[in-house]
Design a protein around this motif. Structure first.
Motif, short mmCIF file in Angstrom:
data_model
loop_
_atom_site.label_atom_id
_atom_site.label_comp_id
_atom_site.label_asym_id
_atom_site.label_seq_id
_atom_site.Cartn_x
_atom_site.Cartn_y
_atom_site.Cartn_z
N PRO A 196 0.77 -0.79 0.20
CA PRO A 196 0.17 -0.18 0.06
C PRO A 196 1.41 1.10 0.36
N PHE A 197 2.00 1.05 0.85
CA PHE A 197 2.86 2.65 0.34
C PHE A 197 3.15 2.43 -1.14
N SER A 198 4.39 1.81 -1.35
CA SER A 198 4.32 2.10 -2.85
C SER A 198 2.84 1.86 -3.28
N ILE A 199 2.05 1.75 -3.55
CA ILE A 199 0.93 2.26 -4.79
C ILE A 199 0.96 4.12 -4.27
N GLY A 200 0.86 3.86 -2.90
CA GLY A 200 0.15 5.57 -2.45
C GLY A 200 1.29 6.21 -2.75
N ALA A 201 2.19 6.12 -2.66
CA ALA A 201 3.20 6.86 -3.42
C ALA A 201 3.39 6.86 -4.82
N MET A 202 2.44 6.48 -5.65
CA MET A 202 2.91 6.33 -7.03
C MET A 202 1.35 7.22 -7.47
N ALA A 203 0.21 7.16 -5.85
CA ALA A 203 -1.33 7.85 -6.63
C ALA A 203 -0.29 9.61 -6.22
N GLY A 204 0.86 9.80 -5.43
CA GLY A 204 1.53 11.33 -4.77
C GLY A 204 2.25 11.61 -6.68
N ARG A 205 2.32 10.92 -7.05
CA ARG A 205 3.19 11.11 -8.39
C ARG A 205 2.30 11.54 -9.70
N GLN A 206 0.73 11.40 -9.32
CA GLN A 206 0.15 11.43 -10.77
C GLN A 206 -1.09 12.62 -9.64
N LEU A 207 -1.62 12.28 -8.73
CA LEU A 207 -2.52 13.64 -8.33
C LEU A 207 -2.26 14.93 -7.93
N PRO A 208 -0.86 15.00 -7.50
CA PRO A 208 -0.54 16.03 -7.10
C PRO A 208 -0.31 17.60 -8.37
N LEU A 209 -0.11 16.43 -9.97
CA LEU A 209 -0.86 17.32 -10.80
C LEU A 209 -1.73 17.76 -11.42
N MET A 210 -3.05 17.02 -10.52
CA MET A 210 -4.33 17.93 -10.43
C MET A 210 -4.72 18.23 -9.72
N SER A 211 -4.00 18.03 -8.82
CA SER A 211 -4.24 19.12 -7.26
C SER A 211 -3.67 20.43 -7.73
N VAL A 212 -2.95 20.78 -8.07
CA VAL A 212 -2.69 21.98 -8.65
C VAL A 212 -3.44 22.61 -9.69
N PHE A 213 -3.76 22.09 -10.34
CA PHE A 213 -4.59 22.44 -11.71
C PHE A 213 -6.32 22.92 -11.47
N TYR A 240 2.29 15.18 -2.31
CA TYR A 240 3.69 14.36 -2.77
C TYR A 240 4.07 13.86 -1.75
N LEU A 241 4.24 14.54 -0.75
CA LEU A 241 5.89 14.56 -0.28
C LEU A 241 4.81 13.65 1.94
N THR A 242 3.80 13.86 1.40
CA THR A 242 3.42 12.90 2.72
C THR A 242 3.13 11.65 2.01
N SER A 243 2.80 11.46 0.57
CA SER A 243 2.59 10.46 0.20
C SER A 243 3.39 9.05 0.21
N ASN A 244 4.82 10.59 -0.36
CA ASN A 244 6.35 9.50 -0.92
C ASN A 244 6.91 9.63 0.28
N PHE A 245 6.45 9.73 1.38
CA PHE A 245 7.17 9.85 2.54
C PHE A 245 7.28 9.37 4.21
N LEU A 246 5.07 9.33 4.12
CA LEU A 246 4.45 9.19 5.69
C LEU A 246 4.07 8.19 5.42
N GLY A 247 3.42 7.82 4.14
CA GLY A 247 2.66 6.48 4.11
C GLY A 247 1.23 7.37 3.21
N PRO A 248 0.06 6.41 3.43
CA PRO A 248 -1.17 6.82 2.83
C PRO A 248 -2.35 7.59 3.63
N GLU A 249 -2.09 7.38 4.76
CA GLU A 249 -3.21 7.53 5.63
C GLU A 249 -3.18 9.45 6.25
#
Length: 565
Positions: A188-205, A239-248
């Motif tokens: 789950p950590f890896s899945i969350g980290a990957m989502a955290g490399r996709q969603l920020p592109l949408m979040s900033v927009f 991005y930072l929380t999903s890639n370094f702290l986890g999906p919670e």
């Protein structure tokens, strides 16, 4: 009773089978987008067609089809409808106790610009509620607040549905990502980290998109600094929380950073002209032009609130109590109290659904080996998020010294007003559960999986479809995450990427989910106007789903350095 194996290909052709499976969804789209039927009527017709196709074409036993529909209807009542009733009750307590004028003043004191109020409440505060609770509460609360500020009800609901896109994948303290890991056997950590490399592109927009919907290019020119602060601070923290702290934590942390950053920024900067148009009580028309100008540049703000800080905090208390209770209800330690050995385990009643519990067998390619489905209805009287929200309402009633007779009358009024939306929610979930337990949803997924090397473009659409059917990114991941991983292995791309894409694509489906539409209409008093809201959000949902597909395709083949190894 005999077991029944789901039949994903009733015809020799995957295309024909998928066409039959998509019949109820096509009907639902036509009923709302073309014929403009009321939500409960469209849902009833769709339920009838889904059961007919499930029994006649997919050969699902009639008893199982009926049981699936009843299970979905009960799930719509609890916990979904209970959340909506409790949420609207909190809002009505704030209004009936005379506090909402002070709430309105405190917000307009920060900014009287409608566009910035949307970013503060709909985007930043809504994301916090999604991260802590989910299940419809964020849109119900934020839309009701905006209507109280004078927003057109249709636009308040529609814009809040769009704004709720960014946080959905990490909603309810990361449960969607955790479930995706469980069913796909991936970290789950890896899945969350990957989502955290996709969603920020949408979040900033997304804040820019919201402003554009409200006020076009003119709005973008006038408010882009605030939109950048709101979306940029959210995206970086996500991005930072999903890639370094986890999906919670991504939603809770990102929303707080965004809310504080935007609030502080608005203390120093305001647009040259405030967007505070005249609004009507309903209708599908956009905000009309107009509005008074305020001082621009650094130092400008709305009119200062005439109320003291203590009065403002007291006025906001129903929503502060709500924030506190749903945060507690989302904590792992609190949830453990209701586990098999928890102190409050007796407050959760479980009912094995007759005719379908462990009698429906899910097979390949969804799972590697035939697996019976556990179908257990949980009546979690205390653990349900709605109960936490209802407790917040009771605390607010006591704190604000609201007369008991007024409080009871307010709750009764809430129930009366929500009767039709509750029926709509139940019927919508009934049709969705028939689609899922009959295997029809998997059949549609198999058609997308046949696209070969182009599949990463369509992988988010599978999540989009799952959220449309179930109203939940968690349920969509439970339904399709394993299939995403299997397809990734077949076409030779990252399985973590495609499972994450199921979540990131799913967020775009939230705004057109019949469940979400019914919830939003109930919150702002647009009962019977579900078709108008559906038509408003549909194009935005499709647009964001396409963006998610392009991001996933690019990461699969060209931007491979962004992949989680």
């Amino acid at each position: 009773m005999d077991v029944w194996h789901q039949n994903y290909l009733p015809f020799d052709s995957v295309g024909l089978s998928a066409l039959a499976a998509s019949g109820p969804i096509i009907l639902f789209f036509i009923c709302l987008a073309v014929l403009r039927m009321k939500g409960h009527v469209a849902a009833a017709l769709t339920l009838a067609l889904s059961m007919l196709i499930a029994v006649a074409i997919f050969h699902m036993p009639l008893g199982m089809a009926l049981a699936s529909a009843f299970y979905g209807f009960f799930y719509g009542m609890w916990p979904i409808a209970w959340i909506i009733v409790a949420t609207v009750f909190v809002y009505k307590v704030a209004v009936r106790s005379g506090q909402f004028d002070i709430i309105r003043s405190s917000i307009t004191g920060l900014t009287d610009d409608r566009r910035l109020q949307m970013l503060l409440i709909g985007f930043s505060f809504g994301a916090f509620l999604e991260g802590a609770a989910g299940f419809g509460a964020p849109v119900a609360i934020t839309a009701a607040l905006l209507v109280g500020l004078g927003f057109n009800p249709l636009y308040a609901a529609g814009l809040c549905l769009i704004a709720d896109t960014a946080p959905v994948a990490f909603g309810a303290l990361g449960i969607p990502v955790i479930v995706a890991g469980q069913v796909s056997n991936l970290d789950p950590f890896s899945i969350g980290a990957m989502a955290g490399r996709q969603l920020p592109l949408m979040s900033v927009f997304l804040p820019f998109w919201l402003v554009f919907v409200m006020d076009g290019k003119k709005g973008l020119r006038e408010t882009w600094p605030a939109a950048l602060v709101a979306g940029g601070s959210f995206a970086v923290t996500q991005y930072l929380t999903s890639n370094f702290l986890g999906p919670e934590l991504p939603d809770v942390a990102s929303s707080i950073v965004s809310l504080v950053s935007l609030g502080l920024f608005l203390k120093m900067w305001q647009p040259k002209m405030a967007f505070a148009p005249a609004v009507s009580s309903g209708g599908a028309a956009a905000f009309s032009a107009g509005g008074a100008g305020v001082a621009g540049g650094f130092g400008g703000a709305g009119s200062p609130s005439p109320y003291s800080m203590s009065r403002i905090v007291r006025a906001w208390s129903p929503f502060l109590f709500l924030t506190a209770t749903i945060t507690v209800w989302g904590l792992g330690g609190f949830k453990a109290l209701f586990g098999p050995k928890g102190l409050l385990a007796a407050t959760t009643l479980s009912f094995h659904m007759p005719f379908i519990d462990r009698l429906i067998i899910r097979g390949a390619p969804v799972v590697a080996t035939p697996t019976p489905l556990d179908v257990v209805f949980k009546l979690d009287l205390v653990a349900a998020t709605g109960t936490g929200i209802f407790l917040a309402a009771l605390i607010a009633i006591v704190f604000l010294r609201m007369p008991a007779k007024t409080a009871l009358g307010t709750f009764a009024e809430t129930i009366r007003e929500l009767r039709r939306p509750i029926l709509s929610i139940g019927l919508v979930l009934a049709f969705a559960f028939v689609e899922n337990y009959s295997g029809m949803s998997v059949t549609m997924a198999l058609l997308l999986a046949k696209t070969g090397s182009a599949y990463p473009l369509f992988a988010p659409l599978l999540g989009w479809l799952g959220v449309f059917l179930t109203g939940s990114d968690t349920s969509s991941n439970a339904l399709f995450a394993a299939l995403q991983a299997t397809t990734a292995h077949q076409i030779g791309v990252s399985d973590i990427l495609l499972v994450a894409a199921n979540s990131t694509g799913g967020v775009a489906g939230k705004m057109i989910s019949p469940q979400s539409i019914a919830v939003a209409c109930a919150a702002v008093g647009l009962i019977g106007r579900e078709s108008d809201l559906f038509r408003f959000t549909l194009k935005h949902s499709i647009g964001l789903a396409v963006i998610a597909g392009i991001i996933t395709l690019s990461q699969a083949y060209w931007l491979t350095g962004m992949l989680v190894k």
